[in-house]
Design an enzyme around this catalytic site. Structure first.
Site, PDB file in Angstrom:
ATOM      1  N   ALA A 165      31.928  30.645  34.591  1.00 22.30           N
ATOM      2  CA  ALA A 165      32.022  29.615  35.624  1.00 22.30           C
ATOM      3  C   ALA A 165      33.383  29.662  36.313  1.00 22.30           C
ATOM      4  O   ALA A 165      33.479  29.667  37.545  1.00 22.30           O
ATOM      5  CB  ALA A 165      31.771  28.240  35.014  1.00 22.30           C
ATOM      6  N   ASP A 166      34.447  29.695  35.522  1.00 20.16           N
ATOM      7  CA  ASP A 166      35.789  29.783  36.098  1.00 20.16           C
ATOM      8  C   ASP A 166      35.961  31.055  36.924  1.00 20.16           C
ATOM      9  O   ASP A 166      36.492  31.028  38.044  1.00 20.16           O
ATOM     10  CB  ASP A 166      36.843  29.766  34.988  1.00 20.16           C
ATOM     11  CG  ASP A 166      37.231  28.357  34.573  1.00 20.16           C
ATOM     12  OD1 ASP A 166      37.149  27.452  35.403  1.00 20.16           O
ATOM     13  OD2 ASP A 166      37.615  28.181  33.413  1.00 20.16           O
ATOM     14  N   LEU A 167      35.534  32.183  36.364  1.00 20.28           N
ATOM     15  CA  LEU A 167      35.794  33.454  37.030  1.00 20.28           C
ATOM     16  C   LEU A 167      34.927  33.652  38.253  1.00 20.28           C
ATOM     17  O   LEU A 167      35.359  34.253  39.248  1.00 20.28           O
ATOM     18  CB  LEU A 167      35.612  34.605  36.040  1.00 20.28           C
ATOM     19  CG  LEU A 167      36.640  34.626  34.899  1.00 20.28           C
ATOM     20  CD1 LEU A 167      36.307  35.721  33.898  1.00 20.28           C
ATOM     21  CD2 LEU A 167      38.053  34.803  35.445  1.00 20.28           C
ATOM     22  N   ALA A 202      36.585  31.716  40.881  1.00 24.44           N
ATOM     23  CA  ALA A 202      37.775  32.444  41.329  1.00 24.44           C
ATOM     24  C   ALA A 202      37.409  33.549  42.305  1.00 24.44           C
ATOM     25  O   ALA A 202      38.046  33.709  43.358  1.00 24.44           O
ATOM     26  CB  ALA A 202      38.504  33.023  40.124  1.00 24.44           C
TER      27      ALA A 202
END
Length: 418
Positions: A184-186, A189
């Site tokens: 999710a974070d990546l 990003a």
């Protein structure tokens, strides 16, 4: 076709061989992973990234350990190289003014302030764009800028659960499982990086900045891809398949005599070659397994036949035989094997940079090359506030002003109004 626009007079062309984002300055007000990964990628491509951190501990990931390497957790060291760190209290008027002094010479601001927070208001795009019309601002949130969840905080695992990834990950009869990477974070990003660089390209044509937004939730939905179109067509809730593929069989991990390997069959010719190597020429003629659609419907029966055949040899033996027959196959490699592999070495994906405390620090390098050149590891992840004096001097502060800005807060007066 539109006539090509004239180049902006204030933009200089890069010298041959220069980093593609040389000359771009970024003020990084983000923390944790999604925002810092964006700004590290910009820094890898040559941008000057100034990471603004709170004097009391800085980016929380500095303490997300063990493991630690030197004063900081390895988690922090993974997403902050090629940056400069300056410590400022963003909730103080002096700290806010210092940030504005930095933004005056910046092209980009990246932030992930919680929607509705005081800092989101102080550094809102409306406020920033009024003062800096050419500024590109990237805002990354948990659930997006509208909807009932817009004010909710979020972490990677929360987004994986809320946006469906965990419902699709794990064994069929087992519990939901998060992905091994911070997907999710990546994903936020990477989509944020795409949007930001597109906005810089447009600014090169128009001279105007803009507000770029994305979220952990939105980018997870974008990665549903074929899961989404299958659901829209059938309205059937998908279920977990372990390592299996919803639309292709065989296409998953299988046990051999001494471990596991992955086999990926994408067409009929490969299917027949696989069966030939396995000594099961009868399988392609079985009515249950004739076409891929048949194999998907009869997945369980086919996998039982394949597992029985694969149990007769080791992973290494099967990989050699199947690879020679042009059947996509691989062992399931561990990180120590990957980092020591000839393929990783040939791509020069691991490099070292000299860290002032720990010495040679290994890093995974940027995964894109430009005209055959991979961006260099220029500087290590900075120590907290390592570049404060230099950055503030560049912003026009004199030594006395810098001393006042960097002086520790007095706990007896903190929060009091003069």
């Amino acid at each position: 076709m539109a006539e090509p626009s004239e180049p902006r007079p204030d933009v200089q062309e890069s010298a041959p061989g220069a980093a593609p984002l040389a000359g771009i300055r970024v003020v990084d007000l983000s923390k944790i992973l999604a925002g810092p990964y964006v700004t590290m990628s910009l820094a890898d491509m040559g941008a000057d990234v100034i990471k603004v951190e709170h004097p009391d501990g800085g980016d929380p990931t500095r303490k997300w350990g063990p493991p630690f390497n030197g004063p900081d957790a390895t988690y922090y060291l993974a997403a902050n190289r090629n940056k400069r760190s300056v410590t400022l209290d963003l909730k103080s008027p002096e700290g806010q003014e210092a940030v504005h002094r930095l933004i005056e010479t910046a092209d980009v601001v990246v932030e992930n302030f919680k929607p509705g927070s005081s800092l989101a208001e102080v550094f809102s795009y409306e406020q920033l764009s009024a003062r800096y019309p050419e500024l590109v601002v990237l805002h990354i949130s948990a659930f997006g800028d509208s909807g009932p969840l817009r004010l909710e905080p979020g972490y990677d695992m929360v987004a994986q659960a809320a946006a469906g990834l965990m419902s699709l990950t794990g064994e069929t009869d087992g519990p939901p499982v998060k992905a091994g990477f911070a997907m999710a974070d990546l994903s936020a990003a990477l989509f944020g990086l795409i949007g930001l660089t597109a906005a810089l390209v447009e600014r090169g044509r128009t001279g105007r900045g803009q507000y770029v937004t994305t979220s952990l939730y939105e980018t997870q939905l974008a990665l549903h891809v074929s899961w989404a179109t299958a659901f829209f067509a059938t309205r059937e809730r998908p279920h977990r398949l372990g390592s299996g593929h919803p639309n292709l069989v065989p296409y998953q991990a299988y046990p051999a005599a001494d471990g596991d390997l992955v086999i990926a069959v994408g067409n009929q010719a490969t299917w027949r070659r696989l069966c030939r190597v396995l000594g099961r020429d009868d399988l392609p003629e079985d009515p249950r397994f004739l076409a891929n659609a048949d194999r998907v419907v009869n997945r369980k029966a086919l996998n039982a036949e394949l597992e029985s055949a694969l149990a007769l040899r080791t992973v290494e033996e099967w990989c050699a035989l199947l690879s020679a027959a042009d059947v996509p196959v691989t062992p399931i490699r561990t990180l120590d094997e990957i980092y020591a592999s000839e393929q990783t070495g040939a791509l020069e994906m691991i490099g070292t940079v000299d860290h002032p405390v720990v010495g040679a620090l290994e890093q995974i390098r940027f995964p894109v090359s430009f005209s055959g050149r991979r961006p260099p590891l220029r500087t290590p992840p900075p120590l907290l506030g390592e570049h404060s004096r230099d950055v503030l001097a560049e912003a026009g502060y004199d030594d006395a002003e810098i001393d006042r800005l960097l002086a520790p807060a007095d706990p007896t007066t903190e929060g009091k109004t003069p």
